[in-house]
Motif scaffolding. Structure first.
Motif, PDB file in Angstrom:
ATOM      1  N   TYR A  88     -61.728 -22.721 -32.813  1.00 33.01           N
ATOM      2  CA  TYR A  88     -62.913 -22.480 -31.755  1.00 33.01           C
ATOM      3  C   TYR A  88     -62.385 -21.290 -30.760  1.00 33.01           C
ATOM      4  O   TYR A  88     -63.033 -20.562 -30.479  1.00 33.01           O
ATOM      5  CB  TYR A  88     -63.216 -23.517 -30.860  1.00 33.01           C
ATOM      6  N   HIS A  89     -61.246 -21.492 -30.361  1.00 31.50           N
ATOM      7  CA  HIS A  89     -60.422 -20.169 -29.540  1.00 31.50           C
ATOM      8  C   HIS A  89     -60.498 -18.716 -30.173  1.00 31.50           C
ATOM      9  O   HIS A  89     -60.649 -17.893 -29.511  1.00 31.50           O
ATOM     10  CB  HIS A  89     -58.825 -20.700 -29.052  1.00 31.50           C
ATOM     11  N   GLU A  90     -60.383 -18.886 -31.454  1.00 29.31           N
ATOM     12  CA  GLU A  90     -60.222 -17.524 -31.878  1.00 29.31           C
ATOM     13  C   GLU A  90     -61.547 -17.185 -32.319  1.00 29.31           C
ATOM     14  O   GLU A  90     -62.028 -15.847 -32.702  1.00 29.31           O
ATOM     15  CB  GLU A  90     -59.422 -17.467 -33.488  1.00 29.31           C
ATOM     16  N   HIS A  91     -62.584 -18.090 -32.405  1.00 31.20           N
ATOM     17  CA  HIS A  91     -64.000 -17.834 -32.551  1.00 31.20           C
ATOM     18  C   HIS A  91     -64.989 -18.225 -31.468  1.00 31.20           C
ATOM     19  O   HIS A  91     -65.822 -19.205 -31.946  1.00 31.20           O
ATOM     20  CB  HIS A  91     -64.449 -18.230 -34.083  1.00 31.20           C
ATOM     21  N   PRO A  92     -64.905 -17.318 -30.414  1.00 28.22           N
ATOM     22  CA  PRO A  92     -65.886 -18.225 -29.422  1.00 28.22           C
ATOM     23  C   PRO A  92     -67.128 -18.061 -29.558  1.00 28.22           C
ATOM     24  O   PRO A  92     -67.976 -18.835 -28.771  1.00 28.22           O
ATOM     25  CB  PRO A  92     -65.339 -17.476 -28.201  1.00 28.22           C
ATOM     26  N   GLU A  93     -67.643 -17.268 -30.418  1.00 28.57           N
ATOM     27  CA  GLU A  93     -68.972 -17.069 -30.611  1.00 28.57           C
ATOM     28  C   GLU A  93     -69.783 -18.342 -31.152  1.00 28.57           C
ATOM     29  O   GLU A  93     -70.844 -18.736 -30.968  1.00 28.57           O
ATOM     30  CB  GLU A  93     -69.530 -15.733 -31.709  1.00 28.57           C
ATOM     31  N   LEU A  94     -69.028 -19.363 -31.684  1.00 33.53           N
ATOM     32  CA  LEU A  94     -69.527 -20.486 -32.499  1.00 33.53           C
ATOM     33  C   LEU A  94     -70.278 -21.507 -31.502  1.00 33.53           C
ATOM     34  O   LEU A  94     -71.231 -22.030 -31.624  1.00 33.53           O
ATOM     35  CB  LEU A  94     -68.571 -21.060 -33.599  1.00 33.53           C
ATOM     36  N   ILE A  95     -69.434 -21.718 -30.435  1.00 31.57           N
ATOM     37  CA  ILE A  95     -69.789 -22.614 -29.391  1.00 31.57           C
ATOM     38  C   ILE A  95     -70.989 -22.077 -28.755  1.00 31.57           C
ATOM     39  O   ILE A  95     -71.746 -22.784 -28.368  1.00 31.57           O
ATOM     40  CB  ILE A  95     -68.589 -22.973 -28.611  1.00 31.57           C
ATOM     41  N   PHE A 160     -64.541 -25.283 -24.583  1.00 32.17           N
ATOM     42  CA  PHE A 160     -65.070 -23.780 -24.698  1.00 32.17           C
ATOM     43  C   PHE A 160     -66.765 -23.783 -24.351  1.00 32.17           C
ATOM     44  O   PHE A 160     -67.052 -22.655 -24.119  1.00 32.17           O
ATOM     45  CB  PHE A 160     -65.084 -23.474 -26.325  1.00 32.17           C
ATOM     46  N   ALA A 161     -66.877 -24.923 -24.205  1.00 31.96           N
ATOM     47  CA  ALA A 161     -68.465 -24.812 -23.644  1.00 31.96           C
ATOM     48  C   ALA A 161     -68.550 -24.759 -22.135  1.00 31.96           C
ATOM     49  O   ALA A 161     -69.382 -23.893 -21.423  1.00 31.96           O
ATOM     50  CB  ALA A 161     -69.605 -26.175 -24.123  1.00 31.96           C
ATOM     51  N   VAL A 162     -67.701 -25.159 -21.450  1.00 25.27           N
ATOM     52  CA  VAL A 162     -67.373 -25.043 -19.951  1.00 25.27           C
ATOM     53  C   VAL A 162     -66.192 -24.610 -19.523  1.00 25.27           C
ATOM     54  O   VAL A 162     -65.325 -25.215 -18.890  1.00 25.27           O
ATOM     55  CB  VAL A 162     -67.905 -26.421 -19.245  1.00 25.27           C
ATOM     56  N   PRO A 163     -65.495 -23.471 -19.879  1.00 27.48           N
ATOM     57  CA  PRO A 163     -64.380 -22.970 -19.296  1.00 27.48           C
ATOM     58  C   PRO A 163     -64.040 -22.932 -18.098  1.00 27.48           C
ATOM     59  O   PRO A 163     -62.683 -23.170 -17.655  1.00 27.48           O
ATOM     60  CB  PRO A 163     -64.096 -21.443 -20.324  1.00 27.48           C
TER      61      PRO A 163
END
Length: 209
Positions: A88-95, A160-163
């Motif tokens: 998820y960290h490497e692909h932030p677009e998914l979230i 990752f939804a609410v960094p």
């Protein structure tokens, strides 16, 4: 050089993924996608059938990518949670895509709902077949593992939804520092949650214990 249809599809896909992640389904514009992809709008409709179908295709592909790249090891759920966290960290677009789907399509089930549901069912049943939750009655195993899997997914995704909230609650100066702390906490929490589910767990009621 002749026209490369596959390259055009890839450019459209990449441009659309960025556009949808930034603006959502309703806010995305086909003309911006076409411009970023250096393609014409007709190609988008030809290859993907329109904006809604393009959004669904991108989300499906991103979910398939994480499913292929990272699996849950029934013997090491904590470590698996850490690998999912890294993905998820490497692909932030998914979230962002998942959040847009929730905001804009929550009342209208996507055509891919059955396919995605079947995929999750297969994963859960695979974990049960590997021996997870075997200390429970047979009829309780699948629901228990479903709850565990969804809880682990939530443990990961919320970061990752609410960094900004993550950084503020943890009182860290940067999001990077907060995420580093959270990764360790997620791994530890997932490991604790899964302690009673591991295939190697010995039933306390077995003779000789």
């Amino acid at each position: 050089m002749g026209y490369d249809a596959e390259d055009t599809r890839r450019r459209i896909f990449a441009a659309a993924a960025a556009e949808f992640a930034e603006h959502g389904l309703a806010g995305a514009r086909v003309d911006r996608i076409a411009s970023a992809a250096k393609a014409n709008k007709q190609a988008i409709y030809l290859y993907y059938g329109g904006k809604e179908k393009l959004f669904a295709a991108i989300l499906r592909a991103k979910l398939e990518a994480v499913a292929v790249s990272v699996t849950i090891d029934p013997e090491a759920v904590g470590e698996s949670a850490g690998e999912i966290f890294d993905w998820y960290h490497e692909h932030p677009e998914l979230i962002r895509l998942l959040l847009w789907e929730s905001l804009e399509a929550c009342d209208a089930p996507a055509a891919e709902d059955h396919e995605r549901r079947d995929g999750y069912r297969a994963k859960v049943h695979g974990l049960v077949d590997c021996g997870m939750a075997r200390h429970l009655p047979e009829e309780a195993r699948v629901p228990a593992v479903q709850d565990l899997v969804f809880t682990v997914m939530g443990l990961v995704a919320w970061n990752f939804a609410v960094p900004q909230m993550c950084r503020m609650v943890l009182d860290e100066e940067t999001s990077e520092a907060a995420l580093a702390r959270r990764r360790a906490a997620v791994v530890a929490a997932a490991r604790t949650l899964a302690a009673d589910f591991a295939p190697s767990r010995r039933n306390a009621e077995q003779p000789g214990d």
